[in-house]
Write an enzyme that holds these catalytic residues in place. Structure first.
Site, PDB file in Angstrom:
ATOM      1  N   LYS A  13       0.820  -1.217   0.000  1.00 10.67           N
ATOM      2  CA  LYS A  13       0.000   0.000   0.000  1.00 10.67           C
ATOM      3  C   LYS A  13       0.851   1.263   0.000  1.00 10.67           C
ATOM      4  O   LYS A  13       0.610   2.181  -0.789  1.00 10.67           O
ATOM      5  CB  LYS A  13      -0.942   0.016   1.214  1.00 10.67           C
ATOM      6  CG  LYS A  13      -1.960  -1.108   1.215  1.00 10.67           C
ATOM      7  CD  LYS A  13      -2.892  -1.047   2.412  1.00 10.67           C
ATOM      8  CE  LYS A  13      -2.215  -1.184   3.749  1.00 10.67           C
ATOM      9  NZ  LYS A  13      -1.591  -2.470   4.005  1.00 10.67           N
ATOM     10  N   ARG A  87      -9.361   1.462   9.228  1.00 13.79           N
ATOM     11  CA  ARG A  87      -9.003   0.085   9.567  1.00 13.79           C
ATOM     12  C   ARG A  87     -10.180  -0.690  10.149  1.00 13.79           C
ATOM     13  O   ARG A  87     -10.087  -1.901  10.311  1.00 13.79           O
ATOM     14  CB  ARG A  87      -7.849   0.061  10.585  1.00 13.79           C
ATOM     15  CG  ARG A  87      -6.541   0.527   9.996  1.00 13.79           C
ATOM     16  CD  ARG A  87      -5.458   0.476  11.049  1.00 13.79           C
ATOM     17  NE  ARG A  87      -4.268   1.153  10.571  1.00 13.79           N
ATOM     18  CZ  ARG A  87      -3.099   0.580  10.396  1.00 13.79           C
ATOM     19  NH1 ARG A  87      -2.947  -0.679  10.673  1.00 13.79           N
ATOM     20  NH2 ARG A  87      -2.074   1.269   9.963  1.00 13.79           N
ATOM     21  N   ARG A 126      12.361  -8.925   2.664  1.00 13.81           N
ATOM     22  CA  ARG A 126      12.604  -7.476   2.737  1.00 13.81           C
ATOM     23  C   ARG A 126      13.485  -7.148   3.941  1.00 13.81           C
ATOM     24  O   ARG A 126      14.421  -6.358   3.841  1.00 13.81           O
ATOM     25  CB  ARG A 126      11.257  -6.744   2.830  1.00 13.81           C
ATOM     26  CG  ARG A 126      11.377  -5.236   2.962  1.00 13.81           C
ATOM     27  CD  ARG A 126      10.029  -4.565   2.895  1.00 13.81           C
ATOM     28  NE  ARG A 126       9.294  -4.679   4.139  1.00 13.81           N
ATOM     29  CZ  ARG A 126       8.062  -4.213   4.326  1.00 13.81           C
ATOM     30  NH1 ARG A 126       7.412  -3.636   3.341  1.00 13.81           N
ATOM     31  NH2 ARG A 126       7.476  -4.337   5.494  1.00 13.81           N
ATOM     32  N   ARG A 138      12.457  -2.866  10.236  1.00 12.83           N
ATOM     33  CA  ARG A 138      11.297  -2.684  11.111  1.00 12.83           C
ATOM     34  C   ARG A 138      11.246  -3.822  12.118  1.00 12.83           C
ATOM     35  O   ARG A 138      11.467  -4.985  11.769  1.00 12.83           O
ATOM     36  CB  ARG A 138       9.998  -2.679  10.288  1.00 12.83           C
ATOM     37  CG  ARG A 138       9.764  -1.405   9.536  1.00 12.83           C
ATOM     38  CD  ARG A 138       8.516  -1.449   8.699  1.00 12.83           C
ATOM     39  NE  ARG A 138       7.328  -1.891   9.434  1.00 12.83           N
ATOM     40  CZ  ARG A 138       6.090  -1.634   9.065  1.00 12.83           C
ATOM     41  NH1 ARG A 138       5.855  -0.951   7.966  1.00 12.83           N
ATOM     42  NH2 ARG A 138       5.068  -2.068   9.767  1.00 12.83           N
ATOM     43  N   ARG A 149      -0.062  -9.560  12.835  1.00 14.95           N
ATOM     44  CA  ARG A 149      -0.624  -8.395  12.139  1.00 14.95           C
ATOM     45  C   ARG A 149      -1.676  -8.838  11.119  1.00 14.95           C
ATOM     46  O   ARG A 149      -2.700  -8.170  10.942  1.00 14.95           O
ATOM     47  CB  ARG A 149       0.496  -7.606  11.444  1.00 14.95           C
ATOM     48  CG  ARG A 149       1.415  -6.895  12.449  1.00 14.95           C
ATOM     49  CD  ARG A 149       2.705  -6.401  11.828  1.00 14.95           C
ATOM     50  NE  ARG A 149       2.487  -5.430  10.773  1.00 14.95           N
ATOM     51  CZ  ARG A 149       3.349  -5.209   9.776  1.00 14.95           C
ATOM     52  NH1 ARG A 149       4.471  -5.899   9.691  1.00 14.95           N
ATOM     53  NH2 ARG A 149       3.100  -4.294   8.866  1.00 14.95           N
TER      54      ARG A 149
END
Length: 195
Positions: A13, A87, A126, A138, A149
């Protein structure tokens, strides 16, 4: 032209929103970025955000809607891309009321569809690439965090797919291909929704 990008964590996104910014002159409204900017702005709303975050609490929907309203009001942008908001169904209702109140419309909701197993591999890859390049990684870019998540996404956010489908604004896009190909298709979808 106002667009919501929907999809699970790691679906692309943020990457695709930036492509739309570059291609169409739209403004990306990422709630995380807005909260960080507000916190350091010194504004009344920013002070509220800073206080909530200092207590370790989640920022309320009311505050997030207030921040979005600040961005929408008086802007001459070509449109907005909502990235990471809404959300929940309650947030979708609040956003709809805000858009009505400010004279804006929601032109498209584009769901970036991904395969969960491939998504986990993508996120772990990643993180490994960033680590190998000496870049920051992250804290939640690992398989265990991503699975949590994803569970949160399916419990709270995926009901928005049916919600926006019922409103007649939902479109879906296979987001498992190459970034440039996805960006080209997404750009075309945005152009079509604007006409």
């Amino acid at each position: 032209m106002n667009v919501i990008l929907l999809g699970p964590p790691g679906a692309g996104k943020g990457t695709q929103a930036q492509r739309l910014v570059d291609t169409h002159g739209m403004v990306q409204l990422s709630t995380g970025d807005m909260l960080r900017a507000a916190k350091s702005s010194g504004s009344e709303m920013g002070n509220r955000v800073a206080e909530v975050m200092a207590r370790g609490e989640l920022v309320t929907d009311e505050i997030v809607i207030g921040l979005i309203e600040e961005k929408l009001t008086g802007s001459d942008a070509a449109g907005f891309i909502f990235d990471g908001f809404p959300r929940t169904l309650a947030q979708a209702d609040a956003l709809g009321a805000l858009l009505d109140r400010t004279g804006h419309t929601l032109d498209a909701v584009i769901e970036l569809q991904v395969d969960d197993e491939i998504l986990v591999d993508r996120i772990v890859g990643r993180a490994e690439q960033a680590r190998a390049a000496g870049q920051p990684v992250r804290a939640d870019d690992n398989a265990e965090s991503l699975k949590l998540r994803l569970m949160e996404y399916y419990k709270k956010t995926s009901p928005l797919i049916g919600y926006f489908h019922a409103k007649g604004v939902l479109q879906s896009l296979d987001a498992m291909g190459e970034i440039d190909a996805i960006a080209a298709t997404l750009s075309g979808m945005v152009k079509d929704a604007a006409t």
